[in-house]
Design an enzyme around this catalytic site. Structure first.
Site, PDB file in Angstrom:
ATOM      1  N   ARG A 164      36.312 152.123 -18.326  1.00 42.46           N
ATOM      2  CA  ARG A 164      37.043 151.487 -17.228  1.00 42.46           C
ATOM      3  C   ARG A 164      37.131 152.340 -15.961  1.00 42.46           C
ATOM      4  O   ARG A 164      38.108 152.260 -15.216  1.00 42.46           O
ATOM      5  CB  ARG A 164      38.478 151.155 -17.640  1.00 42.46           C
ATOM      6  CG  ARG A 164      38.626 149.966 -18.495  1.00 42.46           C
ATOM      7  CD  ARG A 164      38.131 148.697 -17.795  1.00 42.46           C
ATOM      8  NE  ARG A 164      38.552 147.554 -18.571  1.00 42.46           N
ATOM      9  CZ  ARG A 164      37.977 147.203 -19.710  1.00 42.46           C
ATOM     10  NH1 ARG A 164      36.923 147.871 -20.148  1.00 42.46           N
ATOM     11  NH2 ARG A 164      38.423 146.163 -20.382  1.00 42.46           N
ATOM     12  N   SER A 238      44.648 143.053 -18.655  1.00 38.13           N
ATOM     13  CA  SER A 238      45.324 144.226 -19.240  1.00 38.13           C
ATOM     14  C   SER A 238      46.023 144.999 -18.126  1.00 38.13           C
ATOM     15  O   SER A 238      45.383 145.375 -17.140  1.00 38.13           O
ATOM     16  CB  SER A 238      44.312 145.160 -19.898  1.00 38.13           C
ATOM     17  OG  SER A 238      43.600 144.485 -20.895  1.00 38.13           O
ATOM     18  N   GLU A 344      46.208 149.876 -15.275  1.00 39.10           N
ATOM     19  CA  GLU A 344      44.804 149.505 -15.079  1.00 39.10           C
ATOM     20  C   GLU A 344      44.523 148.852 -13.735  1.00 39.10           C
ATOM     21  O   GLU A 344      43.599 149.248 -13.038  1.00 39.10           O
ATOM     22  CB  GLU A 344      44.327 148.610 -16.238  1.00 39.10           C
ATOM     23  CG  GLU A 344      42.822 148.617 -16.363  1.00 39.10           C
ATOM     24  CD  GLU A 344      42.223 147.253 -16.519  1.00 39.10           C
ATOM     25  OE1 GLU A 344      41.215 147.142 -17.193  1.00 39.10           O
ATOM     26  OE2 GLU A 344      42.737 146.282 -15.944  1.00 39.10           O
TER      27      GLU A 344
HETATM   28  N1  EPU Z   1      47.156 144.346 -30.330  1.00 36.77           N
HETATM   29  C1  EPU Z   1      48.460 144.281 -30.734  1.00 36.77           C
HETATM   30  N2  EPU Z   1      49.327 143.557 -29.981  1.00 36.77           N
HETATM   31  C2  EPU Z   1      48.951 142.902 -28.861  1.00 36.77           C
HETATM   32  C3  EPU Z   1      47.613 142.983 -28.453  1.00 36.77           C
HETATM   33  C4  EPU Z   1      46.729 143.715 -29.214  1.00 36.77           C
HETATM   34  O1  EPU Z   1      48.854 144.858 -31.735  1.00 36.77           O
HETATM   35  O2  EPU Z   1      49.775 142.251 -28.254  1.00 36.77           O
HETATM   36  C5  EPU Z   1      46.192 145.056 -31.183  1.00 36.77           C
HETATM   37  C6  EPU Z   1      45.210 144.050 -31.776  1.00 36.77           C
HETATM   38  O3  EPU Z   1      45.668 143.535 -32.973  1.00 36.77           O
HETATM   39  C7  EPU Z   1      43.964 144.877 -31.970  1.00 36.77           C
HETATM   40  C8  EPU Z   1      44.054 145.903 -30.857  1.00 36.77           C
HETATM   41  O4  EPU Z   1      45.396 145.903 -30.391  1.00 36.77           O
HETATM   42  O5  EPU Z   1      44.012 145.556 -33.183  1.00 36.77           O
HETATM   43  C9  EPU Z   1      43.088 145.610 -29.729  1.00 36.77           C
HETATM   44  O6  EPU Z   1      43.390 144.352 -29.142  1.00 36.77           O
HETATM   45  P1  EPU Z   1      42.303 143.463 -28.378  1.00 36.77           P
HETATM   46  O7  EPU Z   1      41.113 143.270 -29.246  1.00 36.77           O
HETATM   47  O8  EPU Z   1      42.968 142.255 -27.863  1.00 36.77           O
HETATM   48  O9  EPU Z   1      41.805 144.344 -27.188  1.00 36.77           O
HETATM   49  P2  EPU Z   1      42.565 145.360 -26.206  1.00 36.77           P
HETATM   50  O10 EPU Z   1      42.190 146.744 -26.602  1.00 36.77           O
HETATM   51  O11 EPU Z   1      44.012 145.047 -26.112  1.00 36.77           O
HETATM   52  C10 EPU Z   1      40.601 145.565 -24.548  1.00 36.77           C
HETATM   53  C11 EPU Z   1      40.380 145.430 -23.067  1.00 36.77           C
HETATM   54  C12 EPU Z   1      40.271 143.978 -22.679  1.00 36.77           C
HETATM   55  C13 EPU Z   1      39.136 143.339 -23.466  1.00 36.77           C
HETATM   56  C14 EPU Z   1      39.405 143.516 -24.941  1.00 36.77           C
HETATM   57  C15 EPU Z   1      38.278 143.025 -25.811  1.00 36.77           C
HETATM   58  C16 EPU Z   1      41.371 147.368 -22.025  1.00 36.77           C
HETATM   59  C17 EPU Z   1      42.493 147.912 -21.215  1.00 36.77           C
HETATM   60  N3  EPU Z   1      41.443 146.075 -22.333  1.00 36.77           N
HETATM   61  O12 EPU Z   1      41.877 145.014 -24.816  1.00 36.77           O
HETATM   62  O13 EPU Z   1      39.961 143.925 -21.304  1.00 36.77           O
HETATM   63  O14 EPU Z   1      39.011 141.980 -23.154  1.00 36.77           O
HETATM   64  O15 EPU Z   1      39.573 144.918 -25.249  1.00 36.77           O
HETATM   65  O16 EPU Z   1      37.207 143.891 -25.707  1.00 36.77           O
HETATM   66  O17 EPU Z   1      40.444 148.104 -22.359  1.00 36.77           O
HETATM   67  C18 EPU Z   1      41.053 143.918 -19.160  1.00 36.77           C
HETATM   68  O18 EPU Z   1      40.594 145.050 -19.004  1.00 36.77           O
HETATM   69  O19 EPU Z   1      41.756 143.358 -18.298  1.00 36.77           O
HETATM   70  C19 EPU Z   1      40.792 143.245 -20.426  1.00 36.77           C
HETATM   71  C20 EPU Z   1      41.328 142.058 -20.696  1.00 36.77           C
END
Ligand code: EPU
Length: 349
Positions: A164, A238, A344
């Site tokens: 990012r 995010s 972010e």
């Molecule tokens: N999780 C929770 N609670 C929540 C949300 C997530 O416990 O409310 C846990 C999920 O269960 C999972 C882990 O966190 O085990 C990761 O969650 P998720 O797959 O939704 O992805 P993320 O790490 O929260 C990142 C990116 C997103 C991208 C997704 C999918 C960042 C800051 N965010 O989110 O990007 O769509 O992975 O690859 O890296 C963005 O940057 O705006 C964005 C939406």
């Protein structure tokens, strides 16, 4: 010098997905690169700062607005060549690039579907989702150098891409991105790397289109696509980065989670090895386990009901309230886990 159509006191909130913040003292829409150059030159001559606004989907505008010139990036040329190469002006909506690529069965960005915002922003924050990062397919980035207002190309290897981030994000005063050249794969093999995506796919060897529609569905379930009927729609995706910590720190957090009964098994703490000695933790998980449930509200601002990492504006709020709640979340996570979350979306300042 082109005639610049500069407007005064233009509200910026409607140009952002959060729908928050004050006006720009000066505002110009730039559909061509020379307009951007002239606008930068004008701002310099006036002695005022200049900032770029594009899709507004990853931007926080202060309540006081921006005391300078906001240049709305609207360069909209888009060309698909035969060999998988694509050129897109910085103002092209990113989804138009994804759609054009998929229509040609070109691989490399099928997991990056449903991301609101403009193409020019994608190299700036090295947009990534569901196992792909745009840096994997960027060939070069066209920029205006803010010092001499000259136009140049930067090869991907010179863009400082990382999770990012990029050279452009780290030093926003140096370059303005006006276009991006991508090199996609014409062989059409989709990327299935993200565990959640892999689990959700119905076939073992899915087509590009199946991958794309599955990603869209996952994003929809998390309120991460723009939908005018979604109560979580006013957000910047995010709000925090997933923190990168040392392996030791990650181990400490896993032990804490086991000790405190947050998980029964260490595998339940979401984390990804990124490079030797470093682990990426899931900020959404940390936020929820710090006692901030999905849907938690502070007046007009809340945590998305679908994803703890997204902050939502429910209407009638202020940026001060948004940032206040963000700070509260940061403190809660830091007190609980000793990890400081980083914002972010870009703050327009
Ligand atoms: N999780 C929770 N609670 C929540 C949300 C997530 O416990 O409310 C846990 C999920 O269960 C999972 C882990 O966190 O085990 C990761 O969650 P998720 O797959 O939704 O992805 P993320 O790490 O929260 C990142 C990116 C997103 C991208 C997704 C999918 C960042 C800051 N965010 O989110 O990007 O769509 O992975 O690859 O890296 C963005 O940057 O705006 C964005 C939406």
């Amino acid at each position: 010098m082109y005639e610049l159509d500069i407007e005064r006191d233009v509200p910026l909130a409607p140009l952002t997905t959060l729908e928050l913040g004050g006006p720009a003292s000066y505002f110009v829409r730039a559909e061509r690169e020379p307009t951007v150059v002239d606008a930068l030159r004008w701002a310099r001559a006036e002695g005022i700062p200049a900032a770029i606004l594009a899709g507004g989907s990853n931007l926080v505008v202060p309540d006081a607005g921006y005391r300078g010139l906001v240049i709305q990036m609207a360069i909209g040329d888009l060309a698909f060549q035969r060999d998988g190469r694509v050129h897109a002006g910085a103002g092209v909506p990113w989804e138009a690039v994804v759609e054009g690529a998929l229509a040609r069965k070109w691989a490399g960005i099928e997991c990056l579907t449903g991301i609101p915002g403009s193409t020019g922003a994608t190299p700036i924050q090295n947009v990534g989702a569901y196992g792909q990062e745009v840096s994997e397919v960027v060939e070069r980035v066209r920029v205006i150098h803010r010092d001499d207002l000259g136009v140049q190309h930067l090869a991907a290897a010179d863009c400082g891409f990382d999770y990012r981030t990029s050279l452009f994000k780290q030093d926003p005063t140096r370059f303005v991105v006006t276009g991006v050249d991508f090199a996609l794969r014409t062989d059409g093999e989709p990327t299935v790397r993200y565990a959640e995506l892999e689990r959700s796919l119905e076939t073992p060897s899915p087509s590009l289109e199946e991958v794309r529609s599955t990603v869209l569905e996952l994003r929809r379930q998390k309120s991460m696509v723009l939908d005018p009927h979604d109560p979580n729609r006013r957000s910047a995706g995010s709000f925090f980065l997933n923190p990168m910590v040392s392996d030791d720190e990650a181990r400490r957090i896993v032990e804490q989670a086991l000790r405190e009964g947050l998980v029964d098994d260490s595998a339940e703490v979401p984390r990804y090895p990124v490079e030797a000695g470093r682990t990426k933790l899931a900020a959404g998980w940390l936020i929820e386990r710090s006692g901030i449930a999905k849907g938690t509200r502070r007046g007009a601002i809340g945590v998305s009901t679908r994803h703890a990492l997204a902050l939502v504006h429910h209407g009638g709020g202020t940026t001060a309230e948004l940032l206040g709640f963000a700070e509260e979340i940061r403190r809660r996570v830091e007190d609980r886990f000793g990890v400081r979350l980083e914002q972010e979306p870009r703050l327009l300042e």
